[in-house]
Design an enzyme around this catalytic site. Structure first.
Site, PDB file in Angstrom:
ATOM      1  N   ARG A 209      64.462  56.339  -1.648  1.00 50.41           N
ATOM      2  CA  ARG A 209      63.188  57.226  -1.841  1.00 50.41           C
ATOM      3  C   ARG A 209      62.581  57.847  -0.517  1.00 50.41           C
ATOM      4  NH1 ARG A 209      59.423  52.600   0.946  1.00 50.41           N
ATOM      5  NH2 ARG A 209      59.381  54.489   2.434  1.00 50.41           N
TER       6      ARG A 209
ATOM      7  N   HIS B  86      55.998  55.585   1.643  1.00 47.96           N
ATOM      8  CA  HIS B  86      56.156  54.654   0.484  1.00 47.96           C
ATOM      9  C   HIS B  86      55.015  55.037  -0.237  1.00 47.96           C
ATOM     10  CE1 HIS B  86      55.715  50.565  -1.971  1.00 47.96           C
ATOM     11  NE2 HIS B  86      54.433  50.717  -1.922  1.00 47.96           N
TER      12      HIS B  86
ATOM     13  N   TYR C  79      59.585  52.740  10.465  1.00 47.87           N
ATOM     14  CA  TYR C  79      60.446  52.104  10.401  1.00 47.87           C
ATOM     15  C   TYR C  79      61.725  52.122  10.088  1.00 47.87           C
ATOM     16  CZ  TYR C  79      58.515  52.193   5.897  1.00 47.87           C
ATOM     17  OH  TYR C  79      57.937  52.573   4.092  1.00 47.87           O
TER      18      TYR C  79
END
Ligand SMILES: Cc1ncc(C[n+]2csc(CCOP(=O)(O)OP(=O)(O)O)c2C)c(N)n1
Length: 340
Positions: free
Chosen positions: A242, A246, A255
């Protein structure tokens, strides 16, 4: 390295001709251009929260083009590439991501379910549809797409179990993009691969390079054909990344490292395909400009349709809950109308 330079392993490559390869490329380019436009619109306050598919175009186009119109498809929320291939009007996707339910109205004869926002809940639905097809003797296949995070849900395991026991015509396609919001693949499961989970359910599991559109297409096509012919289910783990956040409501830099992202940028499925086409002399700058112009024209037309559509009547939220509204809903609608 050869792969990154667009060098294919010819022993694995089937005979995709120039026209087919260009269809892959043009579809991937359209999906990416749509994605970029959606991100811009969201930043300008013209679209709601949006889940980018950047980096996952090879899986979505490869699989989308393997489906036949008579097959059924059960999408998750990060699947606009397949939606576009299936023929969902682009304006519907803008409606959907602005929270307008008109986006979920699937055109007649398009065998797709609406997008499942709850993670994995559409997997048992897909299995149920496959069971129905088997009972009726319909020679169709069902495709269900989801992320690595969904494989930790009960819905996934129940669906896989039933599909295995009844040998149902369903293909489970997991887009393992390494992250479920901030949860990395390593915290999702102690299993070495996701594909191996298929073994426990008595079906074939296969792990593939999800950034290789040819491999995805061949594998999905073969699994769908097997399903249509009564050969039972297949689980495909397509490994990808990805590349974006998100959703537009997330900041992935909190993160994960930029080094990790940079490594995967080198494996960008569109760059890779473009390089392959250059090696074949099937790519020119004017071809790319033309492809990009066509995409932009389609997308801008869809933005116009979306933004110029009159808003829906908000009272409609009461109309589609049940076939016949309950007395409570009728009452609520009345109160809502008075307040307006
Ligand atoms: C049942 C349920 N629980 C939690 C959420 C919140 N949520 C949205 S996306 C997501 C992670 C999904 O990860 P994955 O399945 O890997 O798909 P990806 O987002 O990577 O495409 C979560 C936990 C949800 N939508 N539904």
């Amino acid at each position: 390295m050869a792969v990154l330079e667009g060098e294919a392993d010819h022993s694995l490559l089937s005979d995709f001709d120039e026209k087919e390869v260009k269809r892959f490329y043009e579809s991937m380019e359209l999906a990416r251009s749509f994605d970029e436009k959606a991100l811009h619109l969201q930043r300008q306050g013209r679209l709601g929260t949006y889940a980018s598919i950047r980096g996952q175009e090879a899986i979505q186009v490869g699989a989308g083009l393997a489906l036949q119109p008579s097959d059924w498809w059960f999408p998750a929320f990060r699947d606009i590439g397949i939606s576009i291939i299936r023929g969902l009007p682009l304006k519907n996707l803008f409606f959907y991501w602005s929270g307008d339910e008109r986006g979920n109205v699937i055109p007649p004869n398009q065998n797709d379910f609406p997008i499942a926002i709850p993670v994995g809940t559409h997997i048992p639905h897909a299995v149920g549809a496959a069971w129905g097809a088997k009972i009726k003797g319909d020679p169709i296949a069902v495709l269900v797409t989801f992320g690595d995070g969904a494989t930790s849900k009960g819905d996934f395991h129940e669906g896989m179990n039933l599909a295995g026991v009844f040998s149902l015509p369903v293909v489970f396609l997991c887009q393992n993009n390494q992250w479920a919001i901030s949860v990395p693949r390593s915290r999702q499961t102690a299993s070495q691969t996701l594909a191996q989970k298929a073994i426990a359910y008595g079906m074939t599991g296969v792990q593939i390079d999800g950034n290789d559109v040819f491999g995805v297409h061949q594998t999905t096509k073969a699994a769908l054909e097997k399903a249509r012919k009564g050969g039972g289910p297949t689980f495909i783990e397509a490994v990808t990344y990805r590349m974006g956040d998100h959703t537009t409501a997330d900041d992935a830099s909190r993160y994960r490292s930029s080094e990790e992202v940079k490594e995967w940028e080198k494996k960008d499925p569109i760059l890779r395909l473009k390089q392959y086409m250059k090696n074949k002399n099937w790519w020119t700058q004017s071809y790319e400009d033309q492809v990009n112009q066509n995409s932009q024209n389609r997308i801008l037309e869809a933005v116009k349709e979306y933004e110029e559509s009159p808003p829906v009547d908000p009272g409609e939220i009461f109309d589609y809950v049940f076939e016949k509204p309950t007395p409570d809903l009728v009452e609520q609608k009345k109160i809502f109308r008075k307040k307006k």
